[in-house]
Design an enzyme around this catalytic site. Structure first.
Site, short mmCIF file in Angstrom:
data_model
loop_
_atom_site.label_atom_id
_atom_site.label_comp_id
_atom_site.label_asym_id
_atom_site.label_seq_id
_atom_site.Cartn_x
_atom_site.Cartn_y
_atom_site.Cartn_z
N GLY A 228 -3.44 10.42 4.95
CA GLY A 228 -2.83 10.65 3.60
C GLY A 228 -3.22 10.54 2.99
O GLY A 228 -3.08 11.10 1.54
N ALA A 229 -3.53 9.25 3.03
CA ALA A 229 -3.83 8.08 1.25
C ALA A 229 -5.08 7.03 1.56
O ALA A 229 -5.01 6.82 2.72
CB ALA A 229 -3.07 8.09 0.16
N GLU B 166 -6.52 3.17 0.03
CA GLU B 166 -5.73 2.57 -1.64
C GLU B 166 -6.91 1.75 -1.78
O GLU B 166 -6.98 0.78 -2.06
CB GLU B 166 -5.10 1.28 -0.85
CG GLU B 166 -5.86 0.27 0.53
CD GLU B 166 -6.21 0.78 1.69
OE1 GLU B 166 -6.30 0.00 2.20
OE2 GLU B 166 -5.65 2.09 1.80
N ASN B 167 -8.17 3.18 -2.60
CA ASN B 167 -9.51 2.35 -3.14
C ASN B 167 -8.45 1.39 -4.49
O ASN B 167 -7.60 2.20 -5.36
CB ASN B 167 -10.06 3.52 -3.78
CG ASN B 167 -10.27 4.04 -2.34
OD1 ASN B 167 -10.85 4.12 -1.68
ND2 ASN B 167 -10.07 5.27 -2.77
N HIS C 9 3.41 3.08 -1.31
CA HIS C 9 2.74 2.35 -0.13
C HIS C 9 1.19 2.10 -0.62
O HIS C 9 0.78 1.18 -0.56
CB HIS C 9 2.33 3.20 0.87
CG HIS C 9 1.74 3.30 2.45
ND1 HIS C 9 1.78 3.00 3.87
CD2 HIS C 9 0.57 2.91 2.10
CE1 HIS C 9 1.80 2.24 3.89
NE2 HIS C 9 -0.08 2.65 3.67
N GLU C 10 0.53 3.28 -1.41
CA GLU C 10 -0.55 2.88 -1.68
C GLU C 10 -0.63 1.69 -2.96
O GLU C 10 -1.38 0.70 -3.05
CB GLU C 10 -1.63 4.00 -2.18
CG GLU C 10 -1.31 5.54 -1.18
CD GLU C 10 -2.48 4.46 0.35
OE1 GLU C 10 -3.23 4.12 0.19
OE2 GLU C 10 -2.06 4.96 1.74
N HIS D 9 -0.85 -1.81 -1.58
CA HIS D 9 -2.02 -2.30 -1.20
C HIS D 9 -2.90 -2.81 -2.55
O HIS D 9 -4.23 -3.14 -1.94
CB HIS D 9 -2.79 -0.65 -1.13
CG HIS D 9 -2.62 -0.44 0.63
ND1 HIS D 9 -2.79 -1.48 1.68
CD2 HIS D 9 -2.40 0.59 1.60
CE1 HIS D 9 -2.06 -0.90 3.27
NE2 HIS D 9 -2.39 0.59 2.56
#
Length: 839
Positions: free
Chosen positions: A256-257, A259-260, A290-291, A294
């Site tokens: 989905g994605a 978290e860089n 959510h990201e 992170h």
């Protein structure tokens, strides 16, 4: 390829202190490969041998402290570093790397709409080695200096602010200490929208061809981003730790994605080309939340080894839903979590492949990759929600902030986190962690309602399982008015399970609902009278979250009719047709979009496609079609376009005759709306293909109308769904022989191939699947292996022969770990479906 073991990582972490990577990438060397030059500065604490990882197309040169290393000593992905002495060292690597078409490493994509090319990295777990040489484990953090040479006219994005130096040269700001898997680059002629918030640069980016769809949503995306950013700064004492916050929507992204730090990458399906529901917008907002979580859970403080994946994912999952509820217009996010995410966790936790939220040990990176599942995300987030209920939010946040302060820009383990929590409370959080995070399986709660001498009743909660729970018990009474029969909440009781004594409830409620509010992770059952009440009046419950709890209980009752563990089976199980009847009776009155979508998805994707017998399929589809037509009629006034869109989508997907949906396609609209946008047009055409009511010429014409990447996927799905031997043979060859499909085109082809209505046509491919999938996975790696196991599996073939073939494959064929795990899960679901039918 050699996978890194936990023991090897611990040994290397004791030996090395890695200081800095200086990385230069040249993206102008052709369509197949790019140049990668890396300088690593590190300290060895003692004299020893070790290794560095990389997966080059060609290793041109390597030196250690100016001394040449023999490229021929590279074995698989490991270059030995022999004879290290204690002290400072400099390693230089000059390599040629391959671009990826599978979403791993440096992915390369050419947009069919305009011919523009885009690159982005996904370096998770072991894929950094596809881009640059690294001591690739999460607890060897370092700072990173990155420069990139890109074609003229491109923009380069990275973890830090990037500067255009001219002539295609870009320099990224030096990062703080981060793990190797978190380094990120995205390069191409991006369409960008930029702003600032509280002095921090914010940016959102997408392919140029998606600009007309991103721009109308830019304000919404930035608003969600600002609201989450501000709320996290109210919760966390540690400020956002990076110099910018970019969000890039990239093509053919597997997750989905990701978290860089400073450059979150999202699948660009979140740039909506077609109409979506508000629940889908909520999902995008949740992923944004959510990201961002992170940035603290995972990036600032990173797991020491992959057995603590939950320290990243469970926290981001919980914080994403909770913060969205607190800070944005999306105030019912836990309903969507209950319907969609929690079911994912329950299903995963009842398979043989289940594992604790926090396993005692994950032996290697291949094993770790398998644990990014419904347990690490949904069950872990549910456990945290229960922890907050038990501990209180004040102490929970105090423990979190202690954890950040102790381990900022460093690594931590479960023991570290529990110690931080323990410093903020007198409660025994170590015992809680042992009960919740070190165990597997789903508990079950059943109510025992007893009538006393004076006509009042008491409740005792029967508990199957080992975990303590703090739950709310909802007491609901019948109310009859001119508008019909409704259930009214009399009150909620707070109950700790296991109980010490029965609890008085007064007069007998019509419905006694355990886990009302969905604050814990457990299955719930009904007493006889309560079950009769929900059967008759489920839609009369006042709260969508309460209705979601009930729908989950009914879902469990259907699935548990196929439980291999008879002690977990309800008395009696709920039949698949009874679930469809409940949906038919109550969904026409449902107002929450997440509930409607979740129930219809289970009813169509599991009940109709797997759980009913072949001779019941036509009746099941007719029931669902009738239900969807009711929802369409109910929304004719235009007051609820989201509900209407859900109904239209499902009406298309369950159509057993082509005439109505073919007329919609010809007219370009559903009578009364909506007009058919690209997503709906491809959905109709795919269903017509399944029914044999379209052909290649129509698919080609639609692709000419919509030549986008999504259009290419739609055409692949439709072509694979055509009910001819020639179409199936072409699709099979494309998936399992040619090896030139990207990850997304492979998935689209697989989604079209197997159809319950075409069982006889594709029967010959069921035994072929296992041999071909094993070979494919070995050639193309984990991402395609996962897609082959998830989407190309013959899940329509609910029979003992398919089950035996799959079990023989697991026993004898030695599939790579990613495929083995998917096959094991699919076969467990297949066995459950067989038992549901027999029940």
């Amino acid at each position: 390829m050699s996978v890194l073991t936990r023991d090897e990582a611990q040994t290397r972490a004791k030996l090395l202190d890695v200081h800095r990577y200086t990385i230069a990438l040249d993206l102008t060397t052709g369509d197949e490969t790019f140049a990668s030059r890396t300088v690593v500065r590190f300290t060895a604490r003692t004299d020893a041998d070790t290794f560095v990882e990389l997966k080059p197309a060609e290793l041109r040169e390597a030196t250690l402290d100016g001394r040449p290393l023999d490229p021929e000593t590279l074995e698989e992905n490991r270059l030995p570093l022999k004879g290290l002495t204690a002290g400072e060292h400099e390693l230089r690597i000059d390599a040629v790397m391959r671009y990826s078409r599978t979403g791993e490493g440096m992915h390369r994509f050419t947009d069919p709409t305009d011919g523009e090319t885009y690159l982005y990295t996904q370096l998770f777990m072991e894929d950094v080695q596809r881009v640059f040489a690294a001591f690739d484990q999460p607890d060897l953090k370092a700072v990173f200096d990155l420069s990139v040479k890109a074609p003229e006219g491109w923009t380069v994005l990275a973890n830090g602010i990037t500067t255009d130096l001219g002539d295609g040269q870009w320099q990224a700001a030096t990062t703080p200490l981060i793990s190797t898997y978190l380094v990120a680059v995205a390069a191409g002629p991006w369409h960008s929208v930029r702003t600032e918030h509280r002095g921090l640069p914010f940016g959102i980016h997408c392919r140029r061809s998606l600009a007309p769809y991103l721009d109308p949503d830019a304000d919404e995306i930035f608003e969600i981003t600002r609201q989450c950013y501000d709320r996290y700064h109210e919760k966390f004492e540690e400020p956002y730790p990076f110099d910018s916050y970019d969000q890039a929507f990239v093509p053919e992204f597997n997750a989905g994605a990701m978290e860089n730090p400073g450059l979150v990458t999202f699948r660009d399906d979140f740039v909506y080309r077609s109409a979506v529901t508000d629940t889908e917008r909520q999902t995008r907002a949740m992923v944004i939340a959510h990201e961002m979580a992170h940035m603290w859970f995972g990036d600032l403080v990173t797991l020491r080894w992959w057995d603590d994946i939950w320290l990243n994912e469970s926290f981001a999952e919980y914080m994403g839903y909770q913060t969205l509820t607190e800070a944005t217009r999306f105030t019912d996010t836990w309903t969507d979590f209950a319907v969609v995410r929690k079911a994912w966790g329950y299903d995963a936790d009842q398979r043989p492949s289940t594992h604790p939220v926090a396993p005692e040990a994950v032996e290697d990176t291949a094993s770790a990759l398998l644990n990014f599942d419904g347990i690490s995300y949904a069950k872990g987030a549910s456990a945290l929600r229960q922890l907050v209920t038990w501990l209180g939010e004040k102490d929970f946040l105090a423990g979190i902030n202690t954890h950040f302060a102790r381990h900022r820009f460093d690594n931590a383990s479960l023991a570290d986190f529990i110690d931080s929590l323990a410093s903020a409370t007198d409660r025994d959080v170590h015992a809680w962690a042992d009960a919740w995070l070190r165990t597997t399986g789903v508990d079950t709660l059943r109510p025992e309602v007893t009538r006393g001498d004076e006509g009042t009743y008491t409740l005792r909660v029967e508990h199957t399982g080992s975990r303590p729970h703090r739950i709310a018990v909802g007491l609901y009474d019948q109310d009859v008015s001119d508008e019909g029969r409704h259930l009214v909440l009399r009150g909620r009781l707070d109950v700790d399970v296991p109980q010490t004594a029965p609890i008085p409830v007064g007069k007998r409620p019509a419905l006694l609902l355990l886990n009302d509010g969905d604050l814990t992770y457990t299955k719930v059952r009904f007493d006889t009278e309560s079950f009769r009440t929900v059967t008759d009046n489920l839609s009369g419950l006042p709260s969508p979250l309460t209705r979601a709890v009930v729908w989950n209980a009914l879902r469990d009752a259907v699935r548990d009719g196929g439980s291999a563990h008879r002690g977990a089976t309800p008395e009696p199980p709920l039949s698949p047709t009874a679930y469809l009847d409940a949906a038919r009776a109550h969904l026409p009155h449902e107002t929450d979009l997440a509930v409607v979508q979740g129930v219809l998805a289970f009813a169509a994707g599991y009940v109709a496609d797997r759980y009913v017998t072949p001779d019941q399929l036509a009746a099941a589809l007719a029931t669902l079609s009738s239900l969807c037509r009711d929802l369409i009629r109910r929304t004719e006034d235009g007051d609820n376009p989201g509900l209407r869109l859900i109904a239209v989508r499902h009406c298309i997907s369950v159509a057993s005759q082509p005439d109505t949906i073919a007329a919609w396609l010809a007219d370009g609209t559903v009578p009364g709306g909506p007009e058919l946008d690209p997503e709906l047009r491809w959905r109709v055409l795919a269903r017509l293909a399944v029914l044999g009511a379209t052909d290649e010429a129509a698919i080609a014409a639609e692709l000419e109308r919509d030549p986008s990447a999504s259009g290419q996927e739609g055409a692949a799905r439709c072509r694979a769904a055509l009910p001819t031997e020639e179409a199936k043979a072409r699709a099979w060859e494309a998936m399992f022989t040619r090896d030139d499909l990207s990850n997304y085109l492979f998935t689209a082809t697989a989604q079209g191939f197997w159809q319950p209505e075409q069982a006889d046509l594709v029967r010959q491919y069921v035994p072929r699947y296992y041999q071909d999938a094993v070979a494919l996975a070995a050639r193309r790696g984990p991402a395609i292996a996962e897609a082959a196991g998830r989407w190309a599996f013959p899940d329509h073939a609910i029979d003992e022969e398919n089950l035996a073939l799959g079990e023989a494959c697991l026993r004898d064929a030695d599939p790579i770990p990613a495929l083995r795990r998917k096959l094991a899960d699919q076969l467990d679901d297949l066995g459950r479906a067989l038992r549901v039918r027999q029940a």
